[in-house]
Write a protein that holds these residues in place. Structure first.
Motif, mmCIF file in Angstrom:
data_model
loop_
_atom_site.group_PDB
_atom_site.id
_atom_site.type_symbol
_atom_site.label_atom_id
_atom_site.label_comp_id
_atom_site.label_asym_id
_atom_site.label_seq_id
_atom_site.Cartn_x
_atom_site.Cartn_y
_atom_site.Cartn_z
ATOM 1 N N SER A 134 0.854 -1.193 0.000
ATOM 2 C CA SER A 134 0.000 0.000 0.000
ATOM 3 C C SER A 134 0.884 1.235 0.000
ATOM 4 O O SER A 134 2.088 1.154 -0.242
ATOM 5 C CB SER A 134 -0.902 -0.025 1.223
ATOM 6 O OG SER A 134 -0.124 0.174 2.370
ATOM 7 N N PHE A 160 6.491 0.290 -1.217
ATOM 8 C CA PHE A 160 6.399 0.088 -2.672
ATOM 9 C C PHE A 160 5.561 1.217 -3.301
ATOM 10 O O PHE A 160 6.021 1.930 -4.195
ATOM 11 C CB PHE A 160 5.767 -1.284 -2.915
ATOM 12 C CG PHE A 160 5.536 -1.663 -4.356
ATOM 13 C CD1 PHE A 160 6.586 -2.114 -5.150
ATOM 14 C CD2 PHE A 160 4.269 -1.604 -4.917
ATOM 15 C CE1 PHE A 160 6.374 -2.490 -6.476
ATOM 16 C CE2 PHE A 160 4.042 -1.981 -6.232
ATOM 17 C CZ PHE A 160 5.094 -2.424 -7.012
ATOM 18 N N GLY A 161 4.332 1.414 -2.803
ATOM 19 C CA GLY A 161 3.442 2.428 -3.383
ATOM 20 C C GLY A 161 3.994 3.835 -3.227
ATOM 21 O O GLY A 161 3.944 4.651 -4.152
ATOM 22 N N PRO A 176 -2.115 10.127 -6.759
ATOM 23 C CA PRO A 176 -1.107 9.116 -6.415
ATOM 24 C C PRO A 176 -0.339 8.645 -7.646
ATOM 25 O O PRO A 176 -0.892 8.568 -8.738
ATOM 26 C CB PRO A 176 -1.944 7.993 -5.813
ATOM 27 C CG PRO A 176 -3.330 8.176 -6.318
ATOM 28 C CD PRO A 176 -3.492 9.613 -6.675
ATOM 29 N N GLY A 177 0.938 8.299 -7.403
ATOM 30 C CA GLY A 177 1.826 8.039 -8.528
ATOM 31 C C GLY A 177 1.757 6.641 -9.115
ATOM 32 O O GLY A 177 2.241 6.408 -10.224
ATOM 33 N N GLY A 178 1.167 5.688 -8.391
ATOM 34 C CA GLY A 178 1.180 4.293 -8.856
ATOM 35 C C GLY A 178 0.627 4.130 -10.254
ATOM 36 O O GLY A 178 1.305 3.607 -11.153
ATOM 37 N N LYS A 179 -0.581 4.577 -10.450
ATOM 38 C CA LYS A 179 -1.243 4.429 -11.753
ATOM 39 C C LYS A 179 -0.528 5.269 -12.815
ATOM 40 O O LYS A 179 -0.388 4.859 -13.970
ATOM 41 C CB LYS A 179 -2.715 4.870 -11.607
ATOM 42 C CG LYS A 179 -3.638 4.378 -12.679
ATOM 43 C CD LYS A 179 -3.989 2.915 -12.507
ATOM 44 C CE LYS A 179 -4.046 2.244 -13.863
ATOM 45 N NZ LYS A 179 -3.966 0.797 -13.802
ATOM 46 N N GLY A 262 -3.543 -0.902 -1.968
ATOM 47 C CA GLY A 262 -3.724 -0.059 -3.159
ATOM 48 C C GLY A 262 -2.822 -0.453 -4.319
ATOM 49 O O GLY A 262 -3.242 -0.469 -5.477
ATOM 50 N N ASN A 266 -1.396 -3.033 -9.426
ATOM 51 C CA ASN A 266 -0.334 -2.993 -10.448
ATOM 52 C C ASN A 266 -0.308 -4.293 -11.265
ATOM 53 O O ASN A 266 -0.124 -5.379 -10.735
ATOM 54 C CB ASN A 266 1.027 -2.770 -9.768
ATOM 55 C CG ASN A 266 2.130 -2.569 -10.771
ATOM 56 O OD1 ASN A 266 2.615 -3.528 -11.373
ATOM 57 N ND2 ASN A 266 2.511 -1.328 -10.974
HETATM 58 O O1 KG4 Z 1 -3.975 0.959 0.171
HETATM 59 P P1 KG4 Z 1 -3.941 2.348 -0.362
HETATM 60 O O2 KG4 Z 1 -5.122 2.860 -1.127
HETATM 61 O O3 KG4 Z 1 -3.669 3.366 0.781
HETATM 62 C C1 KG4 Z 1 -2.876 3.061 1.882
HETATM 63 O O4 KG4 Z 1 -3.394 2.424 2.833
HETATM 64 O O5 KG4 Z 1 -1.679 3.440 1.828
HETATM 65 O O6 KG4 Z 1 -2.635 2.436 -1.288
HETATM 66 C C2 KG4 Z 1 -2.304 3.595 -1.997
HETATM 67 C C3 KG4 Z 1 -0.939 3.414 -2.647
HETATM 68 C C4 KG4 Z 1 -0.374 4.702 -3.247
HETATM 69 O O7 KG4 Z 1 0.972 4.826 -2.861
HETATM 70 C C5 KG4 Z 1 -0.498 4.446 -4.744
HETATM 71 O O8 KG4 Z 1 0.435 5.136 -5.539
HETATM 72 C C6 KG4 Z 1 -0.290 2.957 -4.813
HETATM 73 O O9 KG4 Z 1 -1.027 2.449 -3.710
HETATM 74 N N1 KG4 Z 1 -0.806 2.389 -6.074
HETATM 75 C C7 KG4 Z 1 -0.032 1.775 -6.991
HETATM 76 C C8 KG4 Z 1 -0.889 1.450 -8.074
HETATM 77 N N2 KG4 Z 1 -2.147 1.872 -7.778
HETATM 78 C C9 KG4 Z 1 -2.074 2.440 -6.532
HETATM 79 N N3 KG4 Z 1 1.289 1.490 -6.998
HETATM 80 C C10 KG4 Z 1 1.773 0.854 -8.086
HETATM 81 N N4 KG4 Z 1 1.027 0.520 -9.166
HETATM 82 C C11 KG4 Z 1 -0.299 0.800 -9.203
HETATM 83 N N5 KG4 Z 1 -1.033 0.466 -10.273
#
Ligand code: KG4
Ligand code: ZN
Length: 329
Positions: A134, A160-161, A176-179, A262, A266
């Motif tokens: 997350s 990681f996220g 957020p940067g993941g997507k 979150g 990926n």
């Molecule tokens: O679980 P979450 O919604 O919130 C927390 O509890 O932290 O996770 C959000 C995190 C963010 O850092 C976001 O960039 C990451 O998950 N995230 C991803 C992707 N989609 C969301 N990281 C990598 N690839 C993705 N597709």
């Protein structure tokens, strides 16, 4: 008459409510107001702003649930871990509601909530292994048949996220940067090279800050396009997850394995996990895509487990634990 567990989530930048129906064993209602756009221009969550937006959003979410108040048998709320000022909003509302409706209050750990995002409408599949990825956590967990959780591997620095968030911020591309990074990477011509962290190190530990710094250097050198840097970074980050996880899996040989949080959205990570599970003849579990990120459905569902055991909290004294962590094995 229905019997609903109300779930409330406000640990970070999403305000959400959900109803889990005990009789049909289903999530029958879910609403979420995300603050992502509000934080995007700052490249990350601004706690003060998050708190204000929760206070603005939660009463409206509650108002929408009014027709169901008579069917609520318990109120489950995230009280740990998370941003203190965000957690307080949901917990205060849940306490007030518990007193007003005279229904028990259930404290839910957000990480255990994420685990139940795989089992929103079904019984859990413990014992199993779980990768939790997350914005705040990166962990490999071992869950025993009785639900007891041990942490086998975690990150010593960034998650990681979070590392995806930081790289997107350095590129000036928002939050957020993941997507954002995943989408950029899809159009790469020639992914740049990154060193996989701790590859020849025996420690079972994650570390993403080195990758983040390598990305910073590549961005400033201007030798590669952003899409090539995004792809190189994503490849290395996923490779690092799989390297340590592969070593743990070889010892644990789980028959069931799940990925939550979150960042479990990926696709490259999912593909690699599918291969790992296949190689071990294991069944792989995911949360539905819309419930990978923070939500209240998983809080209501995890809350049901405590409801079934009569494990309630006192509405007058329940506190938040922003930094609470799961135990290492
Ligand atoms: O679980 P979450 O919604 O919130 C927390 O509890 O932290 O996770 C959000 C995190 C963010 O850092 C976001 O960039 C990451 O998950 N995230 C991803 C992707 N989609 C969301 N990281 C990598 N690839 C993705 N597709
Ligand atoms: Zn979360």
């Amino acid at each position: 008459m229905s019997k609903f567990i109300l779930g409330i989530e406000s640990s970070c930048d999403d305000s959400a409510t959900a109803l889990f129906d005990i009789e049909s064993f289903r999530i029958v209602y879910h609403r979420k107001i995300t603050q992502e756009l509000d934080h995007a221009k700052y490249g990350g969550v601004v706690p003060e702003l998050a708190a204000r937006l929760h206070t603005a959003a939660l009463p409206g979410l509650l108002e929408e649930l009014k027709p169901h108040f008579g069917d609520i048998v318990a109120i489950a709320v995230t009280n740990e871990p998370g941003l203190s000022v965000s957690l307080i909003s949901g917990v205060s509302m849940a306490k007030a509601l518990s007193i007003a409706l005279d229904k028990p209050l259930i404290a839910v750990n957000h990480l255990i909530g994420h685990i139940y995002s795989m089992f929103l409408d079904s019984q859990n599949a413990f014992p199993m292994g779980v990768l939790l990825v997350s914005g705040g956590h990166t962990m490999v967990l071992d869950i025993a048949e009785n639900g007891e959780i041990s942490v086998l591997c975690a990150t010593g620095d960034d998650s990681f996220g979070e590392s995806f968030d930081k790289v997107a911020k350095m590129m000036g591309l928002g939050y957020p940067g993941g997507k954002i990074i995943e989408n950029l990477a899809k159009n790469a011509d020639n992914p740049s090279k990154f060193t996989i962290p701790l590859l020849h190190d025996k420690r079972l530990e994650y570390s993403f800050s080195g990758l983040k710094n390598a990305a910073r250097i590549q961005i400033s050198e201007n030798l590669h396009s952003y899409k090539d840097i995004a792809a190189g970074f994503q490849n290395a980050a996923v490779c690092h997850i799989m390297d340590k996880l592969g070593k743990i899996y070889a010892q644990k040989k789980w028959q069931r394995f799940g990925v939550v949080g979150g960042a479990s959205a990926n696709m490259l990570l999912r593909e690699k996990l599918e291969i790992l599970a296949q190689n071990h003849g294991a069944k792989l579990f995911f949360a539905p895509l819309e419930y990978c990120s923070d939500n209240a459905a998983m809080i209501a569902r995890a809350g049901y487990e405590k409801y079934a055991k009569g494990d309630f909290s006192d509405a007058l004294s329940l506190d938040i634990s922003p930094r609470s962590e799961l135990k290492f094995a």
